[in-house]
Design a protein around this motif. Structure first.
Motif, PDB file in Angstrom:
ATOM      1  N   LEU A 313      54.094  64.700  -9.586  1.00 19.89           N
ATOM      2  CA  LEU A 313      54.276  63.843  -8.410  1.00 19.89           C
ATOM      3  C   LEU A 313      54.105  62.371  -8.747  1.00 19.89           C
ATOM      4  O   LEU A 313      54.683  61.507  -8.067  1.00 19.89           O
ATOM      5  N   ARG A 314      53.339  62.066  -9.779  1.00 17.07           N
ATOM      6  CA  ARG A 314      53.205  60.671 -10.216  1.00 17.07           C
ATOM      7  C   ARG A 314      54.548  60.144 -10.707  1.00 17.07           C
ATOM      8  O   ARG A 314      54.936  59.010 -10.403  1.00 17.07           O
ATOM      9  N   ALA A 316      57.485  61.380  -9.855  1.00 16.28           N
ATOM     10  CA  ALA A 316      58.372  61.304  -8.689  1.00 16.28           C
ATOM     11  C   ALA A 316      58.177  59.974  -7.971  1.00 16.28           C
ATOM     12  O   ALA A 316      59.153  59.323  -7.550  1.00 16.28           O
ATOM     13  N   GLU A 317      56.923  59.557  -7.845  1.00 15.41           N
ATOM     14  CA  GLU A 317      56.645  58.269  -7.185  1.00 15.41           C
ATOM     15  C   GLU A 317      57.200  57.110  -8.001  1.00 15.41           C
ATOM     16  O   GLU A 317      57.780  56.171  -7.445  1.00 15.41           O
ATOM     17  N   THR A 322      61.667  61.600  -3.425  1.00 13.93           N
ATOM     18  CA  THR A 322      60.915  62.464  -2.517  1.00 13.93           C
ATOM     19  C   THR A 322      61.292  63.910  -2.805  1.00 13.93           C
ATOM     20  O   THR A 322      62.447  64.303  -2.651  1.00 13.93           O
ATOM     21  N   LEU A 328      58.506  71.903  -3.247  1.00 11.57           N
ATOM     22  CA  LEU A 328      57.053  71.783  -3.422  1.00 11.57           C
ATOM     23  C   LEU A 328      56.356  73.127  -3.241  1.00 11.57           C
ATOM     24  O   LEU A 328      55.429  73.472  -3.977  1.00 11.57           O
ATOM     25  N   LEU A 334      51.054  71.276  -9.228  1.00  9.47           N
ATOM     26  CA  LEU A 334      51.449  69.912  -8.879  1.00  9.47           C
ATOM     27  C   LEU A 334      50.546  68.948  -9.638  1.00  9.47           C
ATOM     28  O   LEU A 334      49.326  69.050  -9.579  1.00  9.47           O
ATOM     29  N   GLU A 336      49.182  65.354  -9.762  1.00  8.26           N
ATOM     30  CA  GLU A 336      49.068  64.222  -8.822  1.00  8.26           C
ATOM     31  C   GLU A 336      48.307  63.074  -9.454  1.00  8.26           C
ATOM     32  O   GLU A 336      47.588  63.234 -10.413  1.00  8.26           O
TER      33      GLU A 336
END
Length: 336
Positions: A313-314, A316-317, A322, A328, A334, A336
């Protein structure tokens, strides 16, 4: 007529003594079989690095759980090809000279070469994508000869990886495929990718990576092709470059996907594939069975029963993406 002398009868004490000695003699081979130092060889396609060390730790940990303590009742001799098939005959000779009872192998290329050279020692392979298509075994359910093992079956992940990429970003149309053209396992996976790419509407450019020295040329080809995504087919050279590959992809705003969790933990957006620690634990289990008397022909080639989806997710950011809730919820982990 002469007298017939009767044989002296054993006393009960003598009978018990003879019985005890007989039992000890019968039990002695099994006892010495378990207590004597057993010797196992391992030949890996890569080298001894921070990337491969955890897999060997898993292999040794499984050995210990099965009752094999390194330096006490087992000695494992590790050899590494470092991507050079030319030195495999020498590595095999060194293991044979050390009188190993089983040879474990890692990777399609190494396994093919060892199988050609070794006919009288059991072989247990790991990290082979398709042992039948690679002509390592003729049958997975009943392998003939002296070889069996664990397939990673990474070719089975191909379509799903492409679907995950498209789910995350439906606009992806162009993808770079990083593979080792000298590895038959990667070519099998590549064929699956190419077939699946047509179905999901992705155009693919192939990029070669045989050793880590090919990094700059590979990165330049990827840059020039301007892809929306990069799919890394796992190989020892790619594994060594996993952090550099992930950083390169983020810097160039490219979705990076791979077949092992280690790539996602290093920064790739996603991975879908095998848990390699458990994979090498299973290999250790097969080595254990052979040391205890099993024959390779009695041990069917095993395929993974499931694969793991890991999302970073890091990353993805960083890419301003999104990830859909539907993707998900399918993730096994995941980051993060």
């Amino acid at each position: 007529m002469g007298l017939i002398k009767e044989k002296p009868r054993r006393t009960s004490m003598q009978a018990k003594f003879v019985l005890s000695i007989s039992i000890l003699l019968l039990c002695e081979p099994a006892h010495s079989q378990q207590d004597r130092q057993r010797r196992v060889g391992f030949i890996g396609n890569g080298g001894v690095t921070q990337s491969t060390a955890p897999y060997m730790d898993c292999f040794r940990s499984a050995q210990k759980k099965l009752g094999w303590n390194e330096g006490e009742n087992i000695t494992t001799i590790y050899k590494w090809a470092n991507g050079n098939a030319g030195i495999i005959p020498q590595l095999v000779k060194e293991l044979k000279d050390a009188n190993v009872e089983v040879i474990a192998t890692g990777g399609t290329l190494v396994t093919q070469n060892v199988a050609e050279l070794v006919k009288d020692t059991p072989i247990v392979f790991a990290a082979v994508s398709d042992p039948v298509s690679s002509k390592i075994v003729t049958s997975a359910s009943r392998p003939t000869g002296n070889i069996t093992g664990q397939s990673n079956n990474l070719s089975a992940t191909s379509r799903k990886i492409l679907e995950y990429i498209k789910n995350i970003n439906p606009s992806v149309k162009h993808m770079a495929l990083l593979r080792n053209p000298n590895n038959d396992g990667k070519l099998i996976e590549e064929n699956e990718i190419m077939n699946s790419a047509v179905d999901v509407g992705i155009n693919i450019v192939k990029v070669d990576l045989v050793t880590a020295k090919d990094k700059d040329a590979a990165f330049e080809k990827i840059r020039l092709s301007m892809p929306d995504a990069l799919l890394v087919l796992h190989d020892f050279a790619a594994l060594e470059l996993k952090k550099a590959l992930s950083d390169f992809a983020i810097e160039n705003r490219i979705i990076a996907a791979a077949q092992l969790k280690e790539y996602a933990t290093s920064g790739a957006l996603l991975s879908y594939g095998l848990n390699y620690c458990r994979h090498f634990e299973r290999v250790s289990g097969y080595v254990d069975k052979i040391l205890r008397g099993a024959k390779p022909v009695d041990l069917p080639v095993e395929y993974p029963s499931s694969f793991e989806l890991v999302l970073n997710l890091r990353t993805a950011e960083a890419l301003k993406l999104t990830i859909p809730a539907s993707t998900l919820t399918q993730a096994d982990e995941l980051i993060e």
